[in-house]
Design an enzyme around this catalytic site. Sequence first.
Site, PDB file in Angstrom:
ATOM      1  N   HIS A 178     -29.083  46.173  88.153  1.00  0.00           N
ATOM      2  CA  HIS A 178     -28.171  47.008  87.366  1.00  0.00           C
ATOM      3  C   HIS A 178     -27.327  47.882  88.292  1.00  0.00           C
ATOM      4  CE1 HIS A 178     -29.665  46.252  83.220  1.00  0.00           C
ATOM      5  NE2 HIS A 178     -30.777  45.924  83.863  1.00  0.00           N
ATOM      6  N   CYS A 201     -27.912  41.477  84.692  1.00  0.00           N
ATOM      7  CA  CYS A 201     -29.268  41.243  84.187  1.00  0.00           C
ATOM      8  C   CYS A 201     -29.271  40.063  83.208  1.00  0.00           C
ATOM      9  CB  CYS A 201     -29.823  42.526  83.563  1.00  0.00           C
ATOM     10  SG  CYS A 201     -31.622  42.501  83.340  1.00  0.00           S
ATOM     11  N   GLU A 252     -24.684  49.414  87.740  1.00  0.00           N
ATOM     12  CA  GLU A 252     -24.071  50.566  87.071  1.00  0.00           C
ATOM     13  C   GLU A 252     -24.818  51.867  87.337  1.00  0.00           C
ATOM     14  OE1 GLU A 252     -26.619  48.617  83.718  1.00  0.00           O
ATOM     15  OE2 GLU A 252     -25.612  48.048  85.581  1.00  0.00           O
TER      16      GLU A 252
END
Length: 534
Positions: free
Chosen positions: A505, A380, A507
């Site tokens: 993102h 990001c 994750e």
Amino acid sequence: MSKYIVVTGGVVSSIGKGITSASIGRILRSYGVNVTAIKIDPYLNWDSGTLNPYQHGEVYVTDDGMECDLDLGHYERFLDVELSGKANITTGKVYSSVIEKERKGEYLGSCVQIIPHITDEIKLMIRNVAEKTKAEVVMVEVGGTVGDIESQPFIEAVRQLKNEEGHDNCMFVHVTYVPYLKAAKEFKTKPTQHSTKELRGLGINPDMIVCRSELSLDANLKEKIAHFCDVPIEAVINTPDAHSIYEVPLIMYSANVGSYILNRLNIDTATNKADLYEWSQIVEDLKIETPKVKIAVVGKYIELEDAYISIRESLKHAGAANKVHVDIDWIKADNDFNIDILKQYDGLLIPGGFGERGINGKIEAVKYAIKNNVPIFGICLGLHAMSIAIAQLNGYPDANSTEFDENSTCPVIDMMEEQKKINNMGGTMRLGAYPCKIKEGTLAYEAYKDTNISERHRHRYEVNNEYRDILTSAGAIISGTSPDDFLVEMIELENHPWFLGCQFHPEFKSRPNKAHPLFKSFIKAAKNKKQNQK
């Protein structure tokens, strides 16, 4: 018909209710039971999107674009499911819905009150999740601590839920803390007794008590807690501090939590034994101490690791997948950031964030990685720092983002056009899952082994298309875009061992049993760097 397991907490906050809920869910899943989870947050915010990460930790984003409590990340990782934003119920959502219904006249002139209108709305939201997911068991975690004034409507609602659903369809698990006094060399059960008494005073008798502690409790202490808290001794479960949160399902399973809950709720399963073999292997892989790679996370909110909890867990997953131990150091990217500290690391990660503070440190970290061929992963805002660094190193020293300088003469990063018309802060970013097209022959393609993927986003700013040519002429590779090629989603760098930034993102989609492809590739590159140095 769904059954409900309500998890409450006492004594102190942040006691581990989320991990307890996720662990119970994991155990039931291993029996073949269809499980989903709900987190109740008793704050007046509508969602987690505008909360300070120092106070609340990470803002977790679901596929459908809801900004949620970080516990939903635990649920998704442990249960290996994708949850809806409706799985995060807040006081703000409940009150907003009730007030909207009142304005529409749906209460037919009634005086709108906490009971029954607020409690009915809470139960409706819980049941809507159960109905939509068709789950056999719904884990319901009530945030906060028993006795908090903010939690009272939710405690009353779940009390009513059990009465309405019936004894065989709803049970309560109370998580408490049993402190160990080193001076006296003994555990103290009184806080657990008082917490349980408080809960019973609100009309809820726990069916199981999960005792968190630094060390293991002996049988006499469990018997004492069972006696004073009026639960069977087999329902007093001790979860002492563990090496990894992923050990907790195994600890609870060894205490027969699975069979106790299945019997208590009369759940029939195809097997009498849970299949936790894969989970056990993951736990063993996470215990690996050597070989080791050192990763520096150069971030803004590093004082509270929970602000980057999904990144931390994703790095661990990738380490296990690569059979290496990942040592993570959290480096604060402020004005006094010393670039020389990065010499000791095998890889750098630049996480997301907002605002100008720390951006120069992140950009300098990117430049260091470029000049020294260190594997670097930008997420990001990390992609923004990478783009700015590439431009600054190639004849555009004034390159910047309009997020930090609205009057920049070289705005490599700019606010998306549709975002410029928005005034409200909460829930208005580009949120949730969006498709991405990957270019073949790139690091991204090598990682995903696919040209079409979907990832979760949370941002207002993007690479400015007017500067694409400047970036590519400087050696940047645009390896991922939106399907229409309009938005830059991933960027790489020619002649660098591993340089990758993504606007999304990743994750949020990593799992302990399925490390995210980008994290897996990043740790592999860090491992290779370390091996090549020998």
